[in-house]
Design a protein around this motif. Structure first.
Motif, mmCIF file in Angstrom:
data_model
loop_
_atom_site.group_PDB
_atom_site.id
_atom_site.type_symbol
_atom_site.label_atom_id
_atom_site.label_comp_id
_atom_site.label_asym_id
_atom_site.label_seq_id
_atom_site.Cartn_x
_atom_site.Cartn_y
_atom_site.Cartn_z
ATOM 1 N N GLN A 1 56.136 28.294 92.864
ATOM 2 C CA GLN A 1 56.291 26.848 92.678
ATOM 3 C C GLN A 1 57.532 26.326 93.409
ATOM 4 O O GLN A 1 57.475 25.295 94.075
ATOM 5 N N GLU B 1 57.446 23.609 96.483
ATOM 6 C CA GLU B 1 58.208 22.366 96.420
ATOM 7 C C GLU B 1 59.173 22.245 97.598
ATOM 8 O O GLU B 1 59.361 21.179 98.162
ATOM 9 N N ARG C 1 57.028 30.934 88.989
ATOM 10 C CA ARG C 1 58.079 29.949 89.268
ATOM 11 C C ARG C 1 58.580 30.076 90.708
ATOM 12 O O ARG C 1 58.896 29.076 91.352
#
Length: 182
Positions: free
Chosen positions: A174, A178, A171
């Motif tokens: 990620q 982003e 996570r």
């Protein structure tokens, strides 16, 4: 004998008929998707390469978040980190230590810039395990991976920007990907 031969021919004819049926039904399968273009493949390779670089950076920036929970939000926890004693027995049995424990913050704690160093100061911890449930003033001890910044509101009208860590490496990668895309 002729009856047995006729029975054998009838059996073969029924098998051939079912095979033809299978062949006819199997031809109704949609055509496979066209392969990705060279440009799409190059972009996917660049993204995967960048994700691996971010993953390496996250592993190098990994810290122990060991401290008292100041605020519980739906997105995660605001933690006053820097309680090194939480890393030793009997406190290191779970990632959550109840608020009834008697632990003091290290007065002269300095954060080391190395993997597995103890994080010092206010931090936001996201992507925490679901169990056991964490309440305000409990203590937490868990690895955190850098995942940007978080705007913390200690009291209405006051905003502080603090470091954000994720308890999940995947996570954290990620979130950082982003953030770069924006």
């Amino acid at each position: 004998m002729a009856g047995k031969f006729a029975l054998l021919l009838l059996s073969l004819a029924s098998l051939t008929g079912s095979a033809e049926t299978i062949l006819l039904t199997s031809t109704n399968v949609p055509a496979p998707a066209p392969p990705p273009s060279a440009q799409e493949q190059a972009q996917a390779f660049k993204t995967a390469q960048r994700a691996e670089q971010i993953r390496t950076t996250c592993l190098e920036g990994r810290r122990y978040i060991s401290g008292r929970v100041v605020q519980v939000t739906p997105e995660g926890l605001v933690v006053d980190s820097g309680y090194s004693r939480l890393l030793s027995p009997p406190f290191n049995q779970s990632w959550v230590v109840r608020s009834t424990a008697s632990v003091n913050r290290d007065a002269s704690a300095v954060e080391e810039k190395k993997p597995d160093g103890i994080c010092v100061g206010l931090v936001f911890l996201s992507n925490i395990p679901k169990r056991p449930a964490v309440k305000s003033y409990d203590y937490v001890v868990i690895h955190g991976y850098p995942a940007g910044e978080y705007r913390y509101v200690p009291v209405p009208g006051v905003q502080k920007t603090i470091r954000r860590y994720s308890a999940s490496l995947e996570r954290a990668v990620q979130i950082n990907l982003e953030r770069e895309g924006k």
